[in-house]
Write an enzyme that holds these catalytic residues in place. Structure first.
Site, PDB file in Angstrom:
ATOM      1  CD  GLU A   1      -3.265  -1.071   2.558  1.00  0.00           C
ATOM      2  OE1 GLU A   1      -2.730  -0.369   2.979  1.00  0.00           O
ATOM      3  OE2 GLU A   1      -4.468  -1.596   2.271  1.00  0.00           O
TER       4      GLU A   1
ATOM      5  CD  GLU B   1      -4.933  -5.862   3.242  1.00  0.00           C
ATOM      6  OE1 GLU B   1      -5.541  -4.850   2.969  1.00  0.00           O
ATOM      7  OE2 GLU B   1      -2.774  -5.498   2.931  1.00  0.00           O
TER       8      GLU B   1
HETATM    9  C1  NAG Z   1      -8.653  -3.545   7.034  1.00  0.00           C
HETATM   10  C2  NAG Z   1      -7.453  -3.312   7.748  1.00  0.00           C
HETATM   11  O1  NAG Z   1      -6.582  -3.531   8.462  1.00  0.00           O
HETATM   12  N1  NAG Z   1      -6.511  -2.655   7.042  1.00  0.00           N
HETATM   13  C3  NAG Z   1      -5.628  -2.801   6.796  1.00  0.00           C
HETATM   14  C4  NAG Z   1      -3.941  -3.079   6.500  1.00  0.00           C
HETATM   15  O2  NAG Z   1      -2.855  -3.054   6.634  1.00  0.00           O
HETATM   16  C5  NAG Z   1      -2.442  -1.821   7.665  1.00  0.00           C
HETATM   17  C6  NAG Z   1      -2.493  -2.706   9.190  1.00  0.00           C
HETATM   18  O3  NAG Z   1      -1.216  -3.808   9.350  1.00  0.00           O
HETATM   19  C7  NAG Z   1      -3.498  -1.401   7.931  1.00  0.00           C
HETATM   20  O4  NAG Z   1      -3.516   0.067   7.963  1.00  0.00           O
HETATM   21  C8  NAG Z   1      -4.649  -0.968   7.061  1.00  0.00           C
HETATM   22  O5  NAG Z   1      -5.664  -0.436   8.046  1.00  0.00           O
END
Ligand code: NAG
Ligand code: NAG
Length: 387
Positions: A214, A321
Protein backbone atom coordinates in the site's frame (compact mmCIF):
# COMPACT_ATOMS: atom_id res chain seq x y z
CA UNK A 1 0.26 -33.32 11.61
CA UNK A 2 -0.67 -32.98 8.02
CA UNK A 3 -3.15 -35.67 7.09
CA UNK A 4 -1.42 -36.47 3.83
CA UNK A 5 1.53 -37.67 5.88
CA UNK A 6 -0.76 -40.02 7.75
CA UNK A 7 -2.28 -41.11 4.50
CA UNK A 8 1.21 -41.74 3.20
CA UNK A 9 2.07 -43.89 6.21
CA UNK A 10 -1.02 -45.97 5.75
CA UNK A 11 -0.67 -46.30 2.01
CA UNK A 12 0.41 -49.77 1.11
CA UNK A 13 1.17 -49.35 -2.54
CA UNK A 14 1.25 -46.94 -5.40
CA UNK A 15 -2.35 -47.67 -6.22
CA UNK A 16 -3.69 -46.81 -2.76
CA UNK A 17 -6.22 -44.05 -2.70
CA UNK A 18 -5.48 -40.81 -0.93
CA UNK A 19 -7.11 -40.31 2.46
CA UNK A 20 -8.89 -37.17 3.65
CA UNK A 21 -6.88 -34.04 2.75
CA UNK A 22 -4.09 -36.13 1.24
CA UNK A 23 -2.11 -34.83 -1.69
CA UNK A 24 -3.38 -36.47 -4.87
CA UNK A 25 -1.61 -34.61 -7.62
CA UNK A 26 0.88 -31.93 -8.55
CA UNK A 27 4.20 -31.59 -10.28
CA UNK A 28 6.59 -34.33 -9.09
CA UNK A 29 3.86 -35.97 -7.01
CA UNK A 30 4.35 -39.75 -7.06
CA UNK A 31 1.66 -41.02 -4.68
CA UNK A 32 -2.01 -41.73 -5.05
CA UNK A 33 -3.93 -39.75 -7.62
CA UNK A 34 -7.40 -40.83 -6.53
CA UNK A 35 -9.14 -40.40 -3.20
CA UNK A 36 -11.01 -42.63 -0.81
CA UNK A 37 -14.78 -42.77 -0.95
CA UNK A 38 -16.44 -39.51 0.03
CA UNK A 39 -13.49 -37.40 -1.16
CA UNK A 40 -12.48 -36.11 -4.54
CA UNK A 41 -9.20 -34.88 -5.86
CA UNK A 42 -9.35 -31.10 -6.16
CA UNK A 43 -6.75 -29.11 -8.07
CA UNK A 44 -5.30 -26.33 -5.90
CA UNK A 45 -2.30 -25.29 -7.92
CA UNK A 46 0.27 -26.75 -10.28
CA UNK A 47 2.09 -28.35 -7.38
CA UNK A 48 -0.71 -29.55 -5.22
CA UNK A 49 -4.05 -31.30 -5.59
CA UNK A 50 -5.82 -32.45 -2.48
CA UNK A 51 -8.48 -35.00 -1.46
CA UNK A 52 -11.34 -32.87 -0.22
CA UNK A 53 -14.81 -33.85 1.03
CA UNK A 54 -17.29 -34.45 -1.74
CA UNK A 55 -18.68 -37.48 -3.49
CA UNK A 56 -16.00 -38.87 -5.72
CA UNK A 57 -16.90 -38.42 -9.33
CA UNK A 58 -14.69 -38.84 -12.35
CA UNK A 59 -11.89 -36.35 -12.18
CA UNK A 60 -10.13 -35.13 -15.23
CA UNK A 61 -6.99 -33.13 -15.58
CA UNK A 62 -6.52 -30.84 -18.52
CA UNK A 63 -3.05 -29.55 -19.08
CA UNK A 64 -2.34 -26.63 -21.30
CA UNK A 65 0.92 -24.88 -21.94
CA UNK A 66 0.43 -22.40 -19.15
CA UNK A 67 -2.14 -23.78 -16.74
CA UNK A 68 -3.39 -27.00 -15.28
CA UNK A 69 -7.04 -27.34 -14.54
CA UNK A 70 -8.94 -30.09 -12.90
CA UNK A 71 -12.65 -30.37 -13.34
CA UNK A 72 -14.63 -32.77 -11.28
CA UNK A 73 -18.18 -33.82 -11.90
CA UNK A 74 -18.60 -33.72 -8.14
CA UNK A 75 -18.27 -29.99 -7.53
CA UNK A 76 -17.73 -30.77 -3.88
CA UNK A 77 -18.35 -27.56 -2.03
CA UNK A 78 -18.92 -25.10 -4.80
CA UNK A 79 -22.49 -24.13 -5.48
CA UNK A 80 -22.30 -20.93 -7.47
CA UNK A 81 -18.92 -20.90 -9.08
CA UNK A 82 -17.66 -22.01 -12.42
CA UNK A 83 -14.03 -21.00 -12.83
CA UNK A 84 -11.30 -21.11 -10.27
CA UNK A 85 -8.64 -18.87 -8.84
CA UNK A 86 -4.96 -19.58 -9.05
CA UNK A 87 -4.41 -17.95 -5.68
CA UNK A 88 -6.99 -17.93 -2.94
CA UNK A 89 -6.13 -17.44 0.67
CA UNK A 90 -5.49 -15.45 3.73
CA UNK A 91 -3.27 -12.62 4.89
CA UNK A 92 -1.27 -13.55 7.98
CA UNK A 93 -0.47 -10.41 9.85
CA UNK A 94 1.64 -10.20 13.02
CA UNK A 95 5.35 -10.10 12.15
CA UNK A 96 4.90 -6.42 11.24
CA UNK A 97 3.04 -5.59 14.48
CA UNK A 98 4.50 -3.17 16.97
CA UNK A 99 4.65 -0.35 14.46
CA UNK A 100 7.25 2.21 15.32
CA UNK A 101 8.93 -0.03 17.89
CA UNK A 102 12.01 -1.34 16.15
CA UNK A 103 13.40 -3.83 16.31
CA UNK A 104 10.95 -4.68 19.09
CA UNK A 105 10.77 -7.94 20.95
CA UNK A 106 9.59 -11.22 19.51
CA UNK A 107 6.59 -12.37 21.55
CA UNK A 108 5.91 -8.85 22.82
CA UNK A 109 5.79 -6.38 19.92
CA UNK A 110 5.60 -8.94 17.16
CA UNK A 111 5.28 -12.65 16.50
CA UNK A 112 5.22 -14.91 13.46
CA UNK A 113 2.16 -16.68 12.08
CA UNK A 114 1.04 -19.87 13.72
CA UNK A 115 1.84 -22.94 11.64
CA UNK A 116 -1.17 -24.72 13.06
CA UNK A 117 -3.45 -21.86 11.95
CA UNK A 118 -1.90 -22.03 8.49
CA UNK A 119 -2.42 -25.79 8.49
CA UNK A 120 -6.08 -25.32 9.39
CA UNK A 121 -6.43 -22.93 6.45
CA UNK A 122 -4.71 -25.42 4.18
CA UNK A 123 -7.10 -28.12 5.38
CA UNK A 124 -9.92 -25.74 4.50
CA UNK A 125 -8.44 -25.66 1.01
CA UNK A 126 -6.68 -22.27 0.90
CA UNK A 127 -3.49 -22.24 -1.12
CA UNK A 128 -2.14 -18.73 -0.68
CA UNK A 129 -0.78 -16.93 2.37
CA UNK A 130 0.34 -13.34 2.34
CA UNK A 131 2.90 -12.96 5.10
CA UNK A 132 3.43 -9.43 6.34
CA UNK A 133 6.74 -8.32 7.79
CA UNK A 134 8.55 -5.07 8.61
CA UNK A 135 11.53 -4.02 6.51
CA UNK A 136 12.87 -2.18 9.57
CA UNK A 137 13.28 -5.55 11.29
CA UNK A 138 14.83 -7.25 8.27
CA UNK A 139 17.29 -4.43 7.51
CA UNK A 140 17.49 -2.53 10.80
CA UNK A 141 20.25 -0.06 9.96
CA UNK A 142 19.76 1.01 6.39
CA UNK A 143 17.99 -0.24 3.29
CA UNK A 144 21.29 -1.26 1.80
CA UNK A 145 22.34 -3.08 4.97
CA UNK A 146 22.55 -6.81 5.45
CA UNK A 147 19.54 -8.90 6.40
CA UNK A 148 19.02 -9.57 10.11
CA UNK A 149 19.71 -13.28 10.54
CA UNK A 150 17.21 -13.94 13.34
CA UNK A 151 14.21 -12.23 11.77
CA UNK A 152 15.09 -13.67 8.38
CA UNK A 153 15.26 -17.18 9.82
CA UNK A 154 11.83 -16.90 11.43
CA UNK A 155 10.33 -15.44 8.29
CA UNK A 156 11.95 -18.18 6.22
CA UNK A 157 10.62 -20.87 8.58
CA UNK A 158 7.08 -19.58 8.01
CA UNK A 159 7.62 -19.39 4.26
CA UNK A 160 9.06 -22.90 4.14
CA UNK A 161 6.17 -24.30 6.17
CA UNK A 162 3.71 -22.81 3.68
CA UNK A 163 5.51 -23.80 0.52
CA UNK A 164 6.37 -27.30 1.75
CA UNK A 165 2.60 -27.86 1.68
CA UNK A 166 2.45 -26.76 -1.93
CA UNK A 167 0.92 -23.39 -1.09
CA UNK A 168 2.07 -19.98 -2.21
CA UNK A 169 3.76 -17.60 0.22
CA UNK A 170 3.39 -13.94 -0.73
CA UNK A 171 6.21 -12.00 0.90
CA UNK A 172 4.70 -8.69 1.94
CA UNK A 173 6.99 -5.92 3.19
CA UNK A 174 4.21 -4.11 5.03
CA UNK A 175 5.87 -0.74 4.67
CA UNK A 176 3.56 1.54 2.66
CA UNK A 177 6.51 2.64 0.52
CA UNK A 178 8.21 3.94 3.67
CA UNK A 179 11.19 3.07 5.82
CA UNK A 180 11.17 4.31 9.40
CA UNK A 181 8.15 6.38 8.34
CA UNK A 182 10.01 8.25 5.62
CA UNK A 183 8.92 7.80 2.03
CA UNK A 184 11.54 5.74 0.22
CA UNK A 185 12.93 7.99 -2.49
CA UNK A 186 16.20 6.18 -3.15
CA UNK A 187 15.16 3.63 -5.76
CA UNK A 188 18.69 2.22 -5.99
CA UNK A 189 18.70 1.48 -2.25
CA UNK A 190 15.28 -0.11 -2.57
CA UNK A 191 16.64 -2.26 -5.39
CA UNK A 192 19.60 -3.16 -3.23
CA UNK A 193 17.22 -4.45 -0.55
CA UNK A 194 15.58 -6.63 -3.18
CA UNK A 195 18.91 -7.92 -4.42
CA UNK A 196 19.62 -9.49 -1.03
CA UNK A 197 16.06 -10.42 -0.25
CA UNK A 198 15.34 -12.12 -3.57
CA UNK A 199 18.69 -13.85 -3.54
CA UNK A 200 17.69 -15.56 -0.31
CA UNK A 201 14.39 -16.85 -1.69
CA UNK A 202 15.23 -17.29 -5.36
CA UNK A 203 15.22 -21.10 -5.35
CA UNK A 204 11.66 -21.31 -3.98
CA UNK A 205 9.28 -20.97 -6.88
CA UNK A 206 6.20 -20.90 -4.62
CA UNK A 207 7.37 -17.60 -3.20
CA UNK A 208 5.68 -14.52 -4.60
CA UNK A 209 7.40 -11.15 -4.24
CA UNK A 210 5.00 -8.34 -3.28
CA UNK A 211 7.02 -5.16 -3.84
CA UNK A 212 5.48 -3.26 -0.91
CA UNK A 213 2.21 -2.94 0.92
CA UNK A 214 0.00 0.00 0.00
CA UNK A 215 2.00 2.90 -1.33
CA UNK A 216 0.11 6.08 -0.53
CA UNK A 217 0.46 9.86 -0.74
CA UNK A 218 3.55 9.48 -2.90
CA UNK A 219 4.67 10.86 -6.20
CA UNK A 220 3.16 8.64 -8.88
CA UNK A 221 6.37 8.34 -10.88
CA UNK A 222 8.19 7.32 -7.69
CA UNK A 223 5.69 4.49 -7.16
CA UNK A 224 6.42 3.36 -10.69
CA UNK A 225 10.17 3.62 -10.16
CA UNK A 226 10.16 1.68 -6.88
CA UNK A 227 8.13 -1.14 -8.40
CA UNK A 228 10.42 -1.26 -11.43
CA UNK A 229 13.56 -1.22 -9.25
CA UNK A 230 12.24 -4.20 -7.28
CA UNK A 231 11.40 -6.10 -10.47
CA UNK A 232 14.81 -5.42 -11.97
CA UNK A 233 16.67 -6.46 -8.82
CA UNK A 234 14.63 -9.64 -8.33
CA UNK A 235 15.23 -10.79 -11.89
CA UNK A 236 18.89 -9.79 -11.88
CA UNK A 237 19.75 -12.22 -9.07
CA UNK A 238 18.23 -15.07 -11.00
CA UNK A 239 14.86 -15.25 -9.27
CA UNK A 240 13.14 -15.89 -12.55
CA UNK A 241 10.39 -18.40 -11.75
CA UNK A 242 8.53 -16.33 -9.18
CA UNK A 243 5.54 -14.12 -9.70
CA UNK A 244 5.93 -10.49 -8.70
CA UNK A 245 2.94 -8.62 -7.30
CA UNK A 246 3.19 -4.89 -7.87
CA UNK A 247 1.10 -2.47 -5.84
CA UNK A 248 -0.09 1.04 -6.49
CA UNK A 249 -0.56 4.42 -4.86
CA UNK A 250 -3.66 5.31 -2.82
CA UNK A 251 -3.28 2.17 -0.72
CA UNK A 252 -3.43 0.09 -3.90
CA UNK A 253 -7.20 0.57 -3.88
CA UNK A 254 -9.09 -1.16 -6.68
CA UNK A 255 -11.78 1.53 -6.70
CA UNK A 256 -9.30 4.28 -7.55
CA UNK A 257 -6.80 2.19 -9.50
CA UNK A 258 -7.74 3.18 -13.04
CA UNK A 259 -7.53 6.89 -12.37
CA UNK A 260 -4.57 6.82 -9.97
CA UNK A 261 -2.30 4.06 -11.13
CA UNK A 262 -2.72 4.03 -14.89
CA UNK A 263 1.00 4.65 -15.42
CA UNK A 264 1.85 1.31 -13.81
CA UNK A 265 0.73 -0.43 -16.99
CA UNK A 266 4.16 0.55 -18.29
CA UNK A 267 6.04 -1.67 -15.79
CA UNK A 268 8.12 -4.30 -17.55
CA UNK A 269 9.27 -7.76 -16.53
CA UNK A 270 11.56 -9.88 -18.69
CA UNK A 271 9.77 -12.98 -17.31
CA UNK A 272 6.33 -11.52 -17.96
CA UNK A 273 5.06 -12.62 -14.54
CA UNK A 274 3.76 -9.35 -13.14
CA UNK A 275 0.48 -9.37 -11.27
CA UNK A 276 -1.31 -6.17 -10.24
CA UNK A 277 -2.24 -6.53 -6.60
CA UNK A 278 -5.11 -4.34 -5.48
CA UNK A 279 -6.95 -4.02 -2.19
CA UNK A 280 -10.61 -3.30 -1.57
CA UNK A 281 -12.71 -2.78 1.53
CA UNK A 282 -16.44 -2.20 1.47
CA UNK A 283 -17.13 0.33 4.22
CA UNK A 284 -18.04 3.92 3.38
CA UNK A 285 -14.49 5.28 3.17
CA UNK A 286 -12.99 2.05 1.86
CA UNK A 287 -10.56 1.82 4.76
CA UNK A 288 -11.74 -1.48 6.21
CA UNK A 289 -12.23 0.05 9.62
CA UNK A 290 -16.02 -0.11 9.88
CA UNK A 291 -18.00 -3.36 10.12
CA UNK A 292 -20.84 -1.91 8.04
CA UNK A 293 -20.74 -2.26 4.26
CA UNK A 294 -22.24 0.45 2.08
CA UNK A 295 -24.67 -1.91 0.34
CA UNK A 296 -25.06 -5.51 -0.70
CA UNK A 297 -23.72 -4.67 -4.16
CA UNK A 298 -20.81 -2.43 -3.17
CA UNK A 299 -18.26 -5.19 -3.76
CA UNK A 300 -18.90 -5.39 -7.47
CA UNK A 301 -19.30 -1.65 -7.81
CA UNK A 302 -15.95 -0.93 -6.22
CA UNK A 303 -13.90 -3.26 -8.41
CA UNK A 304 -15.69 -2.88 -11.75
CA UNK A 305 -13.44 -0.10 -13.04
CA UNK A 306 -10.34 -2.10 -12.07
CA UNK A 307 -11.69 -5.12 -13.95
CA UNK A 308 -12.13 -2.91 -17.00
CA UNK A 309 -8.63 -1.48 -16.61
CA UNK A 310 -7.02 -4.91 -16.34
CA UNK A 311 -8.80 -6.16 -19.44
CA UNK A 312 -8.24 -3.03 -21.48
CA UNK A 313 -4.52 -3.22 -20.75
CA UNK A 314 -4.04 -6.97 -20.98
CA UNK A 315 -3.01 -7.24 -17.32
CA UNK A 316 -3.71 -9.78 -14.57
CA UNK A 317 -4.96 -8.76 -11.13
CA UNK A 318 -5.04 -10.22 -7.65
CA UNK A 319 -7.23 -8.80 -4.89
CA UNK A 320 -4.64 -9.04 -2.15
CA UNK A 321 -6.81 -7.69 0.66
CA UNK A 322 -10.56 -7.73 1.10
CA UNK A 323 -12.93 -8.32 3.99
CA UNK A 324 -16.39 -7.59 5.30
CA UNK A 325 -18.00 -7.26 8.70
CA UNK A 326 -20.05 -10.00 10.34
CA UNK A 327 -23.45 -9.00 8.99
CA UNK A 328 -25.72 -10.00 6.12
CA UNK A 329 -25.22 -6.87 4.00
CA UNK A 330 -21.46 -7.41 4.02
CA UNK A 331 -21.86 -11.11 3.35
CA UNK A 332 -23.87 -10.38 0.24
CA UNK A 333 -21.40 -7.71 -0.81
CA UNK A 334 -18.43 -10.05 -0.34
CA UNK A 335 -20.12 -12.88 -2.18
CA UNK A 336 -21.04 -10.52 -5.01
CA UNK A 337 -17.44 -9.33 -5.13
CA UNK A 338 -16.05 -12.86 -5.32
CA UNK A 339 -18.61 -13.90 -7.92
CA UNK A 340 -17.56 -10.91 -9.99
CA UNK A 341 -13.87 -11.77 -9.71
CA UNK A 342 -14.65 -15.33 -10.65
CA UNK A 343 -16.81 -14.35 -13.59
CA UNK A 344 -13.83 -12.30 -14.76
CA UNK A 345 -11.20 -14.91 -14.06
CA UNK A 346 -9.46 -14.07 -17.32
CA UNK A 347 -8.12 -10.97 -15.56
CA UNK A 348 -8.53 -11.76 -11.84
CA UNK A 349 -6.38 -14.67 -10.74
CA UNK A 350 -6.91 -14.59 -7.02
CA UNK A 351 -7.90 -13.00 -3.77
CA UNK A 352 -6.82 -13.05 -0.14
CA UNK A 353 -8.83 -12.18 2.95
CA UNK A 354 -7.52 -9.68 5.48
CA UNK A 355 -6.44 -11.17 7.95
CA UNK A 356 -5.38 -13.97 10.24
CA UNK A 357 -2.78 -13.83 12.98
CA UNK A 358 -2.55 -14.97 16.59
CA UNK A 359 -2.90 -11.50 18.06
CA UNK A 360 -6.03 -10.23 16.35
CA UNK A 361 -8.26 -11.12 19.32
CA UNK A 362 -11.87 -10.13 18.64
CA UNK A 363 -10.99 -8.02 15.58
CA UNK A 364 -14.03 -8.02 13.29
CA UNK A 365 -12.10 -9.52 10.34
CA UNK A 366 -9.94 -12.01 12.24
CA UNK A 367 -9.54 -15.18 10.22
CA UNK A 368 -7.57 -16.94 12.93
CA UNK A 369 -9.11 -20.35 13.58
CA UNK A 370 -11.02 -21.59 15.39
CA UNK A 371 -12.96 -18.62 16.72
CA UNK A 372 -11.90 -15.47 14.83
CA UNK A 373 -14.94 -13.38 13.86
CA UNK A 374 -14.07 -13.42 10.17
CA UNK A 375 -13.29 -17.13 10.24
CA UNK A 376 -16.56 -18.11 11.90
CA UNK A 377 -18.64 -15.83 9.67
CA UNK A 378 -16.94 -16.24 6.31
CA UNK A 379 -15.02 -19.49 6.15
CA UNK A 380 -17.92 -21.51 4.78
CA UNK A 381 -18.43 -18.94 2.02
CA UNK A 382 -14.78 -18.39 1.14
CA UNK A 383 -14.03 -22.11 1.04
CA UNK A 384 -16.31 -22.38 -1.96
CA UNK A 385 -13.85 -20.34 -3.98
CA UNK A 386 -10.69 -22.27 -3.32
CA UNK A 387 -10.87 -24.57 -6.28
C1 NAG B 1 -8.64 -3.56 7.23
C2 NAG B 1 -7.26 -3.34 7.72
O1 NAG B 1 -6.97 -3.55 8.87
N1 NAG B 1 -6.41 -2.94 6.84
C3 NAG B 1 -5.07 -2.66 7.21
C4 NAG B 1 -4.09 -3.27 6.32
O2 NAG B 1 -2.77 -3.00 6.73
C5 NAG B 1 -2.49 -2.04 7.74
C6 NAG B 1 -2.12 -2.66 9.01
O3 NAG B 1 -0.97 -3.39 9.04
C7 NAG B 1 -3.56 -1.06 8.09
O4 NAG B 1 -3.08 0.24 8.05
C8 NAG B 1 -4.78 -1.20 7.24
O5 NAG B 1 -5.83 -0.49 7.84
C1 NAG C 1 12.51 -16.15 16.26
O1 NAG C 1 11.67 -17.13 16.83
C2 NAG C 1 12.16 -17.69 18.05
C3 NAG C 1 11.17 -18.73 18.52
O2 NAG C 1 10.99 -19.71 17.56
C4 NAG C 1 12.36 -16.62 19.08
O3 NAG C 1 12.92 -17.17 20.25
C5 NAG C 1 13.24 -15.54 18.53
O4 NAG C 1 13.32 -14.48 19.48
C6 NAG C 1 12.70 -15.01 17.23
N1 NAG C 1 13.60 -13.99 16.72
C7 NAG C 1 13.17 -13.01 15.92
C8 NAG C 1 14.18 -11.98 15.56
O5 NAG C 1 12.04 -12.94 15.48
Amino acid sequence: MKSSLLAGLFATGALAQGGPWAQCGGINHQGATTCVSGYSCVFLNDWYSQCQPGSAGPTTTLRTSTTTRTTSTAAATSTTSSGKFKWFGINHSCAEFGKGIFPGRWGTEFIFPSNSAIQTHINDGYNTFRVAFAMERLVPNQLTGSLDAGYLKNLTDTVNFITSKGSYAILDPHNFGRYYDNIITNTAAFGSFYTKFANHFKSNSLVVFDTNNEYHDMDQQLVFNLNQAAINAIRAVGATSQYIFVEGNSWSGAWTWAQTNDNLKGLTDPQNKLIYQMHQYLDSDGSGTNPACVSSTIGVQRVQSATNWLRANGKIGMLGEFAGGPNSVCKQAVEGLLEHLKANSDVWHGAAWWAAGPWWGDYMFSFEPPSGTGYTNYNSMLKQYVA
